[in-house]
Design a protein around this motif. Structure first.
Motif, PDB file in Angstrom:
ATOM      1  N   ASP A  26      26.361  -8.484 -51.091  1.00 54.05           N
ATOM      2  CA  ASP A  26      24.796  -8.858 -50.909  1.00 54.05           C
ATOM      3  C   ASP A  26      24.912  -8.366 -53.064  1.00 54.05           C
ATOM      4  O   ASP A  26      23.610  -9.444 -53.102  1.00 54.05           O
ATOM      5  CB  ASP A  26      23.398  -8.434 -50.911  1.00 54.05           C
ATOM      6  N   ARG A  59      20.595   0.309 -51.274  1.00 55.34           N
ATOM      7  CA  ARG A  59      19.679  -0.347 -50.557  1.00 55.34           C
ATOM      8  C   ARG A  59      18.789   0.149 -49.373  1.00 55.34           C
ATOM      9  O   ARG A  59      19.970   1.443 -49.561  1.00 55.34           O
ATOM     10  CB  ARG A  59      20.290  -1.602 -49.699  1.00 55.34           C
ATOM     11  N   PRO A  87      17.559  -3.791 -54.602  1.00 53.30           N
ATOM     12  CA  PRO A  87      16.441  -4.644 -53.838  1.00 53.30           C
ATOM     13  C   PRO A  87      15.316  -5.245 -54.183  1.00 53.30           C
ATOM     14  O   PRO A  87      14.367  -3.992 -54.418  1.00 53.30           O
ATOM     15  CB  PRO A  87      16.775  -5.103 -52.476  1.00 53.30           C
ATOM     16  N   LYS A  88      14.658  -5.865 -54.820  1.00 54.27           N
ATOM     17  CA  LYS A  88      13.232  -6.028 -55.716  1.00 54.27           C
ATOM     18  C   LYS A  88      12.549  -6.006 -54.899  1.00 54.27           C
ATOM     19  O   LYS A  88      13.032  -6.347 -53.014  1.00 54.27           O
ATOM     20  CB  LYS A  88      13.369  -7.764 -56.135  1.00 54.27           C
ATOM     21  N   ARG A  91      12.230  -7.689 -50.771  1.00 59.16           N
ATOM     22  CA  ARG A  91      13.996  -8.682 -49.973  1.00 59.16           C
ATOM     23  C   ARG A  91      14.084  -8.188 -49.084  1.00 59.16           C
ATOM     24  O   ARG A  91      13.488  -6.591 -49.567  1.00 59.16           O
ATOM     25  CB  ARG A  91      14.441  -8.365 -51.417  1.00 59.16           C
ATOM     26  N   THR A  94      15.393  -3.223 -50.023  1.00 56.05           N
ATOM     27  CA  THR A  94      14.633  -2.654 -50.982  1.00 56.05           C
ATOM     28  C   THR A  94      14.393  -1.050 -50.417  1.00 56.05           C
ATOM     29  O   THR A  94      14.330  -0.400 -49.396  1.00 56.05           O
ATOM     30  CB  THR A  94      12.417  -3.256 -50.921  1.00 56.05           C
ATOM     31  N   ASP A 120      17.293 -10.702 -57.850  1.00 51.24           N
ATOM     32  CA  ASP A 120      17.077 -10.226 -56.132  1.00 51.24           C
ATOM     33  C   ASP A 120      17.252  -8.676 -56.763  1.00 51.24           C
ATOM     34  O   ASP A 120      16.816  -7.724 -55.772  1.00 51.24           O
ATOM     35  CB  ASP A 120      17.889 -10.455 -55.050  1.00 51.24           C
ATOM     36  N   TRP A 121      17.346  -8.011 -58.174  1.00 57.67           N
ATOM     37  CA  TRP A 121      17.720  -7.222 -58.127  1.00 57.67           C
ATOM     38  C   TRP A 121      16.583  -6.615 -59.172  1.00 57.67           C
ATOM     39  O   TRP A 121      16.739  -6.804 -60.492  1.00 57.67           O
ATOM     40  CB  TRP A 121      19.494  -6.869 -58.370  1.00 57.67           C
TER      41      TRP A 121
END
Length: 134
Positions: A26, A59, A87-88, A91, A94, A120-121
């Protein structure tokens, strides 16, 4: 992040040795390429010498933030820093913001800034407290 100037905010620049930890399927490949373009070198996995920056993908299900940071600083130079990518919000994977600051403190480090670096990050710059740098 769109330009090399954006990476200036994180402290990345040409010539730095960057160790990457926590890569998985990812991970944002465009973002990785931008880092390599900025430092003008490949990211390394296993360090023979101290590194300038650790690029750490983390993550929510990867484990404790503090443990990840303690592992990350193993090969870090005395004046180096960690870029912790999570991850934001919203997402998968997170990490709660309170876990980030608590994990940094537990690892003996300080969370200094957070930047949106891709769709996404987000990237969190984590440093040793000034009194502990040599």
């Amino acid at each position: 992040m769109e330009t090399a100037t954006d990476f200036d905010k994180l402290g990345l620049h040409r010539g730095q040795v960057v160790q990457e930890l926590g890569w998985d399927d990812d991970a944002d490949e465009n973002l990785r390429q931008q880092v390599m373009d900025t430092v003008d070198s490949d990211l390394i996995e296993d360090a023979d010498d101290a590194v300038d920056v650790v690029w750490l993908w983390l993550r929510g299900d990867d484990g404790d933030v503090a443990d990840g940071l303690v592992d990350a600083i193993r090969d870090l130079s005395d004046d180096g820093f960690v870029i912790l990518l999570t991850p934001k919000v919203g997402r998968p994977g997170t990490v709660d913001p309170s876990d980030l600051s608590e994990g940094a403190a537990t690892a003996g480090m300080v969370l200094t800034s957070t930047h949106n670096v891709s769709d996404d990050w987000q990237a969190h710059k984590v440093v040793r407290p000034k009194g502990s740098r040599r």
